[in-house]
Motif scaffolding. Structure first.
Motif, mmCIF file in Angstrom:
data_model
loop_
_atom_site.group_PDB
_atom_site.id
_atom_site.type_symbol
_atom_site.label_atom_id
_atom_site.label_comp_id
_atom_site.label_asym_id
_atom_site.label_seq_id
_atom_site.Cartn_x
_atom_site.Cartn_y
_atom_site.Cartn_z
ATOM 1 N N ASP A 354 0.831 -1.212 0.000
ATOM 2 C CA ASP A 354 0.000 0.000 0.000
ATOM 3 C C ASP A 354 0.859 1.253 0.000
ATOM 4 O OD1 ASP A 354 -2.223 -1.581 0.037
ATOM 5 O OD2 ASP A 354 -2.541 -1.440 2.199
ATOM 6 N N SER A 355 1.944 1.220 0.789
ATOM 7 C CA SER A 355 2.837 2.382 0.864
ATOM 8 C C SER A 355 3.508 2.646 -0.481
ATOM 9 C CB SER A 355 3.906 2.167 1.940
ATOM 10 O OG SER A 355 3.312 2.046 3.216
ATOM 11 N N SER A 358 1.034 4.084 -2.843
ATOM 12 C CA SER A 358 0.800 5.494 -2.517
ATOM 13 C C SER A 358 1.948 6.363 -3.022
ATOM 14 C CB SER A 358 0.644 5.644 -1.001
ATOM 15 O OG SER A 358 0.483 6.996 -0.649
ATOM 16 N N LYS A 362 1.819 9.372 -5.858
ATOM 17 C CA LYS A 362 2.246 10.759 -5.657
ATOM 18 C C LYS A 362 3.166 11.242 -6.777
ATOM 19 C CE LYS A 362 1.811 10.614 -0.623
ATOM 20 N NZ LYS A 362 2.506 10.635 0.675
#
Length: 404
Positions: A354-355, A358, A362
């Motif tokens: 998930d990180s 993300s 970005k």
């Protein structure tokens, strides 16, 4: 100056319109794809980083699948070990019950036999994807037979990309049955002390003392087919005769008997003369091998009790089962800790995925609120540019008025 060949105003308006149209194409591309960096030409640095991170994220997805497979293997082994522990506990309970006076040890053995069969069934069934961690070839096995592992993580560092694993080695401390020998927790043998009595035996004229198993009168009577002689001293399971064929017991003290074999005295030279009938027609003996043994070896999966099993032997069997339980509990605890670690690693990989997603977002994802606002503005600018171009083009039409 008015010119019909060169319209500077129209050229400026057309240039502006082209620029706006190009910006609209970029904005529409971002809106339709959702990406502000869709190719290396948009932003080479961000595109390169995002592409690498996407590759790593896909690898983590595979790690997640591998963790699930590893968790299934460990959980299968743990479930089998836990079930086996419960069965061994029941065997221990049966052995404790057998120590009570007056119980039918034969019936208890029937229950124990069924429990032993259940242990075998559990070990054979605890297999996942072709791997069985409870039944393996430990003795004489290869590394492929004993060295097991499950994927734990995927790491990218200065040295490159690597996959980390949790290792688990099958050995006599965690395998229930050793298919290559008898070193498993349930099939490894241990000596059970006999409840012995010291007797003197004449061998070729020399008397020696031996420690042999003893039996009570009740245990002798409980043996099928036992008969006593006229003096009540010798019990045989077959009829006594001059040829010597009886297998039974000899009384050596009050309520104390030892097992013996009837022999023909005519062929007793060199035999162990243990006891003789009054008429000296039969000689009772014990073989040298039996005389020398004060213990017998058995395992949890093979232990057996009967009417003649003594309390000392039962105590040894209970100790054997209790020792196996301790080792099985330790093995189950290790499997449980590995399962817990895999669960934590799986949660970490999920969080890490998930990180990374993300972080990638970005770098390359378009801000749809911003892009929609920009598109609306560009559409307005485009309309104005078209009007400006129309006005600029209409200036040349004014020249015609001069020729009227």
């Amino acid at each position: 100056m008015a010119s019909i060949l060169t319209n500077t105003s129209a050229m400026a308006a057309l240039s502006t319109l082209r620029s706006i149209s190009s910006s609209m194409e970029d904005t529409q591309s971002r809106i339709s794809s959702g990406l502000k960096v869709g190719s290396a030409s948009d932003n080479a640095a961000y595109w390169s980083i995002a592409t690498t991170m996407k590759s790593d994220n896909q690898a983590l997805g595979t790690v997640q699948d591998a963790l699930g497979l590893g968790a299934a293997k460990v959980d299968t082994a743990y479930s089998g070990m836990d079930s086996a522990i419960e069965v061994v506990k029941q065997i221990k309970t049966k052995l404790v019950a057998a120590t009570e006076d007056g119980v039918d040890k034969t019936k208890i053995q029937e229950e124990i036999t069924q429990l032993q069969a259940q242990l075998t069934s559990i070990a054979e069934a605890a297999s996942f994807s072709g791997e069985n961690w409870l039944q393996a070839k430990v003795t004489g096995g290869t590394a492929a037979d004993t060295n097991k592992s499950v994927v734990a993580s995927f790491v990218r560092d200065a040295a490159g990309v690597s996959v980390k694993k949790v290792d688990y080695t099958l050995s006599a401390t965690n395998v229930l049955f050793d298919t290559g020998g008898n070193t498993g927790l349930l099939d490894q043998t241990s000596n059970i002390e006999n409840d012995g009595v010291v007797v003197n035996v004449n061998i070729n004229g020399t008397t020696q003392s031996y420690n042999v198993a003893k039996y009570t009168t009740a245990q002798v009577i409980a043996t099928a087919g036992v008969t006593f002689d006229a003096s009540g001293n010798i019990a045989a399971t077959t009829a006594s005769d001059g040829a010597g064929a009886g297998v039974g017991f000899v009384k050596v003290a009050e309520d104390t008997w030892v097992a013996a074999t009837e022999q023909n005295p005519a062929a007793s030279t060199g035999q162990e003369a243990f006891a003789k009938e009054a008429a000296t027609t039969h000689v009772w003996q014990i073989t040298t091998t039996a005389l020398a043994a004060s213990t017998n070896a058995t395992s949890v999966s093979a232990l057996s009790i009967g009417a003649t099993t003594t309390k000392t032997q039962l105590t040894g069997m209970i100790s054997l089962v209790d020792s196996a339980l301790t080792k099985m509990t330790s093995a189950a605890a290790k499997l449980g800790s590995i399962s817990s670690r895999i669960d934590m690693q799986s949660s970490f990989v999920s969080s890490l995925t998930d990180s990374l997603s993300s972080g990638i977002g970005k770098l390359v994802d378009a801000d749809m609120n911003e892009e929609s606002t920009r598109l609306k503005a560009l559409q307005t600018q485009q309309q104005l540019a078209i009007q400006a171009l129309s006005i600029a083009n209409s200036e040349s039409q004014g020249v015609l008025q001069l020729f009227r």
